[in-house]
Design a protein around this motif. Structure first.
Motif, PDB file in Angstrom:
ATOM      1  N   ALA A 211       0.827  -1.206   0.000  1.00  0.00           N
ATOM      2  CA  ALA A 211       0.000   0.000   0.000  1.00  0.00           C
ATOM      3  C   ALA A 211       0.873   1.273   0.000  1.00  0.00           C
ATOM      4  CB  ALA A 211      -0.908   0.002   1.229  1.00  0.00           C
ATOM      5  N   ASP A 212       2.089   1.137   0.522  1.00  0.00           N
ATOM      6  CA  ASP A 212       2.978   2.301   0.613  1.00  0.00           C
ATOM      7  C   ASP A 212       4.122   2.233  -0.409  1.00  0.00           C
ATOM      8  OD1 ASP A 212       1.772   3.796   2.795  1.00  0.00           O
ATOM      9  OD2 ASP A 212       2.230   2.028   3.996  1.00  0.00           O
ATOM     10  N   LYS A 213       3.829   1.537  -1.494  1.00  0.00           N
ATOM     11  CA  LYS A 213       4.815   1.323  -2.562  1.00  0.00           C
ATOM     12  C   LYS A 213       5.459   2.632  -3.058  1.00  0.00           C
ATOM     13  CE  LYS A 213       4.434  -1.551  -6.692  1.00  0.00           C
ATOM     14  NZ  LYS A 213       4.293  -0.729  -7.861  1.00  0.00           N
ATOM     15  N   ASP A 214       4.648   3.684  -3.161  1.00  0.00           N
ATOM     16  CA  ASP A 214       5.158   4.965  -3.684  1.00  0.00           C
ATOM     17  C   ASP A 214       6.255   5.545  -2.791  1.00  0.00           C
ATOM     18  OD1 ASP A 214       3.253   4.751  -5.590  1.00  0.00           O
ATOM     19  OD2 ASP A 214       2.016   6.441  -4.904  1.00  0.00           O
ATOM     20  N   PHE A 215       6.259   5.139  -1.529  1.00  0.00           N
ATOM     21  CA  PHE A 215       7.212   5.713  -0.572  1.00  0.00           C
ATOM     22  C   PHE A 215       8.487   4.879  -0.491  1.00  0.00           C
ATOM     23  CE2 PHE A 215       2.901   6.798   0.356  1.00  0.00           C
ATOM     24  CZ  PHE A 215       2.951   8.171   0.520  1.00  0.00           C
ATOM     25  N   CYS A 216       8.537   3.835  -1.325  1.00  0.00           N
ATOM     26  CA  CYS A 216       9.691   2.924  -1.304  1.00  0.00           C
ATOM     27  C   CYS A 216      10.686   3.385  -2.366  1.00  0.00           C
ATOM     28  CB  CYS A 216       9.219   1.505  -1.571  1.00  0.00           C
ATOM     29  SG  CYS A 216       8.085   0.945  -0.292  1.00  0.00           S
ATOM     30  N   LEU A 217      11.729   4.026  -1.922  1.00  0.00           N
ATOM     31  CA  LEU A 217      12.723   4.527  -2.868  1.00  0.00           C
ATOM     32  C   LEU A 217      14.090   4.605  -2.190  1.00  0.00           C
ATOM     33  CD1 LEU A 217      13.378   7.721  -1.958  1.00  0.00           C
ATOM     34  CD2 LEU A 217      11.136   8.071  -2.916  1.00  0.00           C
ATOM     35  N   ALA A 218      15.106   4.616  -3.007  1.00  0.00           N
ATOM     36  CA  ALA A 218      16.462   4.923  -2.530  1.00  0.00           C
ATOM     37  C   ALA A 218      17.182   5.599  -3.687  1.00  0.00           C
ATOM     38  CB  ALA A 218      17.196   3.652  -2.113  1.00  0.00           C
TER      39      ALA A 218
END
Ligand code: FAD
Length: 487
Positions: A211-218
């Motif tokens: 659900a929080d895929k958009d916030f998964c970044l590096a």
């Protein structure tokens, strides 16, 4: 250029686009502005250490990637000795300035963590992130960069997930995926060392689900990338270059910042994770293992200075160190506990298949719980030894000491075992270390102690302990937890 000296480092910062604000104004030059100058000075000192035969073995190391000598904070921590080097360097840095150097810490840990996480992702998902991290690492080493690490988001309401926040920008997120890169926006908060860094490693602030895929970044971005605005946040009383004379010792000065990413474009070669939510928990796990093992050394180095500051105060008051030896011993014991629990985590750590050395998670989190406690006790003892003069606001300012009307009398009143100026200088250092900006990192730096306690609770094999204790006690009866009470 794998090595840079302090002057070259300062020059490299001067060339960057000013995008950091303080007190409503743009900081034109971070190397000279009173809010940032001393932080830059302390990081410059670490760059200079590469050329000092005594300090170079600690502040530099042979890069496992290039085989060249590089600044330690530009290298992969590929062995127990390498993570130990991280700890030893941090203690030495704190001993130089009494405080944190930010720009040689969290970003370095971040890129090391991404080394391992992208290795796993490429193996399992067939992506090519690891190659990107490898190339970026080379860029960092070749250009002798200082990196800040932005993990903590502004978060918004702590009871809600990022995707549930009324303002999506509360957490840094991917706004758009383009063929050549991604566009990111949102806020990162309480980020250390940004003023003194060249680039920022920005990573997801927690382990997230789909659900929080958009916030998964590096990602890695230059500190002056288009669309990034930074606000420096240290209060004048915490900083050291904003007060006159001896009211503010002139060494060290951690800086903190809020980061505002306003549709920042990141080209693909600097994107190391984008939407792969399963790996954000791993990234945070590896990050906290490395960071929380080393943070015991930071507070120990600061504690070493508190021991020295307390001895100086005792003498300036006219008393011998001997009068306080038991208390000083306790301060030293506190320092060595946090240092050594961290070293234990490193020793009990394991090599990751990618080559990264990851300290033992349980011990690293235990260390964080102690780091959030023992330095405060050390500060209390430091104040206890020093007397009321070192508690905040208990003697006249430097300016008052200079007054033609009463300055000489103030200094006479301050004089004890040493002259008034010496005692004032010693007292201001204790004040700064114990109630001022000298506290960085103890409680929430590297994450909250409650978070660490949760990991301890999850990792300890409680049932195994109970079973062994039953065996030793000769208990054969069933001893299960009672059923939860009915409401
Ligand atoms: C000196 C300093 C330097 C730092 N440097 C950096 C840096 O370089 N890079 C970086 O990324 N970050 C940095 N940080 C930020 C740091 O990692 C965070 O402060 C830390 O992770 C805690 O987050 P928070 O401050 O948002 O606290 P909060 O999340 O507001 O937590 C406050 C308390 O509430 C508890 N809590 C939070 N959420 C819940 C919940 N849902 N349920 C129950 N309890 C909850 C926490 O355990 C804690 O006890 C730094 C912080 C400090 C103080």
């Amino acid at each position: 250029m794998a090595l840079m000296n302090g002057e070259q480092y300062r020059e490299s910062l001067k060339k960057m686009r000013p995008n950091m604000y303080k007190w409503g104004e743009l900081i034109a030059d971070v190397t000279t502005h009173p809010a940032t100058r001393l932080h830059v000075q302390s990081v410059a000192d670490s760059y200079d250490a590469a050329f000092d035969p005594e300090r170079a073995p600690l502040f530099t190391t042979k890069s496992p990637l290039s085989g060249e000598t590089a600044h330690r904070w530009n290298t992969l921590m590929n062995s127990m000795e390498a993570v130990l080097g991280n700890s030893k360097m941090k203690r030495a840095q704190y001993q130089r300035t009494g405080t944190c150097q930010g720009a040689t810490c969290a970003g370095w840990t971040g890129i090391n963590v991404l080394w391992a996480v992208t290795y796993e992702m490429d193996k399992e998902l067939g992506t090519n992130y690891h190659e990107r991290v490898k190339n970026y690492f080379k860029h960092v080493e070749d250009n002798a960069l200082a990196l800040a690490g932005a993990i903590t988001d502004a978060k918004g309401n702590r009871a809600l997930k990022p995707s549930e926040q009324p303002n999506k920008d509360s957490n840094l997120h991917v706004k758009e995926i383009r063929p050549d890169g991604i566009v990111i926006r949102g806020y990162k908060a309480q980020i250390c060392g940004v003023a003194a860094c060249h680039e920022i490693i920005a990573m997801a602030g927690s382990g997230y689900g789909e659900a929080d895929k958009d916030f998964c970044l590096a990602v890695a971005v230059p500190r002056d990338v288009a669309g990034l605005t930074i606000v420096e946040t240290r209060r004048p009383s915490d900083a050291r270059d904003e007060e006159e004379g001896w009211d503010a010792p002139k060494a060290g000065n951690i800086t903190q910042a809020f980061l505002f990413f306003d549709d920042v474009f990141v080209p693909n070669d600097r994107v190391f994770l984008c939407g792969e939510f399963k790996y954000t928990g791993k990234a945070i796990g590896y990050f906290t293992a490395i960071y929380r093992a080393a943070i015991g050394a930071c507070v120990a180095g600061q504690g070493d200075i508190m021991c020295g500051a307390a001895i100086n105060m005792a003498r300036a008051n006219g008393l011998s160190q001997k009068a306080f030896q038991d208390k000083l011993n306790q301060m030293a014991i506190n320092n060595e506990i946090t240092y050594s629990v961290g070293l234990g985590a490193m020793l009990a750590g394991k090599g990751h298949a990618s080559g990264l050395w990851i300290p033992d998670m349980l011990l690293a989190h235990v260390n964080k719980t102690q780091v959030a406690k023992l330095p405060y006790e050390t500060k209390v003892i430091c104040q206890d030894i020093s007397g009321g003069v070192a508690e905040t606001g208990c003697f006249p300012s430097y300016q008052d000491c200079q007054s033609p009307l009463y300055g000489a009398e103030v200094l006479k009143a301050l004089a004890a075992g040493a002259d008034g100026e010496t005692r004032a200088r010693a007292a201001r250092l204790v004040e700064w270390l114990t109630v001022g900006g000298g506290i960085p990192g103890c409680m929430h730096g590297g994450g909250s102690p409650d978070g660490a306690r949760m990991v301890v609770r999850a990792m300890e094999p409680w049932e195994k302990f109970a079973k062994e204790a039953k065996r030793i006690a000769g208990i054969t009866a069933e001893l299960a937890d009672p059923a939860p009470a009915k409401k």
